[in-house]
Every structure is written in structure tokens, then in C-alpha cells.
Write an enzyme that holds these catalytic residues in place. Sequence first.
Site, short mmCIF file in Angstrom:
data_model
loop_
_atom_site.label_atom_id
_atom_site.label_comp_id
_atom_site.label_asym_id
_atom_site.label_seq_id
_atom_site.Cartn_x
_atom_site.Cartn_y
_atom_site.Cartn_z
N GLU A 46 -13.96 -4.90 0.53
CA GLU A 46 -13.15 -3.73 0.27
C GLU A 46 -13.78 -2.50 0.91
OE1 GLU A 46 -10.56 -2.02 -0.03
OE2 GLU A 46 -9.85 -2.65 -2.03
N HIS B 296 -7.74 -10.84 -4.57
CA HIS B 296 -8.46 -11.46 -5.68
C HIS B 296 -7.76 -11.19 -7.01
CE1 HIS B 296 -9.86 -7.55 -7.12
NE2 HIS B 296 -10.05 -7.24 -5.84
#
Length: 205
Positions: free
Chosen positions: A83, A10
Site C-alpha cells: 500500500e 485483502h
Amino acid sequence: MGCRILLIRHGETVWNKEAKLQGQTDIPLSEKGIQQAVALSKRLSDRKIEAVYASSLSRAIRTAGFIAEPHHRQVQILPDLQELNFGNWEGLTFKEIQQNYSELSKTWWSKPLETRIPGGETLDELAKRSNRAIKDIVLKHNDQTVAVVAHGGTIRSIVGTVLGIDLNQYWKLRQDNASLSIVYFHGWDKGILELYNDCSHLETV
């Protein structure tokens, strides 16, 4: 016949800029992060992409939206791509972690696969869920190219598994914001790393 996975980290967030651990805290893209995502989208606009996946965190979803738009694809959400859950460490800088969790941080850096952060998860748990998600994508998209937008730790665990390295050393695999890595899977257990952490599209951002 196989599946080519475009692994994308990202774009930048404010916490990235401040060197704070984000983990599963849902921090949005910064203005620079949006610019990075747009630049990568332009780079991939002429490439045939059959599907776009993202973790369930907004910084990944937003980045994936820019990637998907030129290809008229819907972003498909996979929570397993999130994550690592850093638990009580989220929102702290590495310096603060070393000050407040001196012994545990030393243990985690040497053996993250088996070390559980308070309120978080082990790297082994991340590796199992992230690779499970990639396996499902590979089996579903034979002979196709797929974009997967995730996070630094997630991508390191996937690439490290493909390369067969000791994941306790996964932090040695650099992952920049909005970087592009490519893995070609002849089969789920036969991945080839074609490109890693390429940021050439960010030269003007």
C-alpha cells in the site's frame, strides 16, 4: 494470447473497521477479514489459477494464502505491491488528519500524485512500483490467469493506469475489502477492465 490478472484487495482489518489509514503498517486480518478471504477463496476454487502473488504485508499474504490453497500454489511475495506509505498519517482517522494536517490534507486530496506525506511517499511513487510489478507478472505469465492480492491504493493505481485516467482522481475508484477486479492484458500496454470491485461472494459474510 494474454494474461488475466485477478486483482484482490485483502480482507478487513481492525483498522479498516475503525477507518484508520494503514498504509505500510502491518495490521493483520480481523475475524471478519478471515471470513471474507475464505468466501472469496471458495468463489475462485473452480477457476484455473496458475500463480498467486501478494504484497509483503501480512493482511495481503494471509488473504492470498486462502486463495492459493485450493490450487496448491505457493504465495509469491512482491514488496512493490504494498500500500501507499502514508508516513505520519498511519494510524490516524480521516477526521484526525483533517484536524492535524488541515492544509496538507487538502493539497493531498487534490494532488496526491505529487504531494508527499511527512515520512511517506507520493502516489506517483506508488503507481510506478505497483505497475512495474504488474508488468513483470504479465510478461512472465503469458496465456495464464494469475491472482494478485494487494491493497486499495495499489489496485486503484493499477486500474487507473489501465483506464488512462488522471490518478489525482484515483480515490473515486471504490475498493472494498476482499473485492475482486479482473484485468485482461493482451499486452502490457493493452489492458481491458473486465470486472471491478465485485463483492457478490460476501453477501453472507
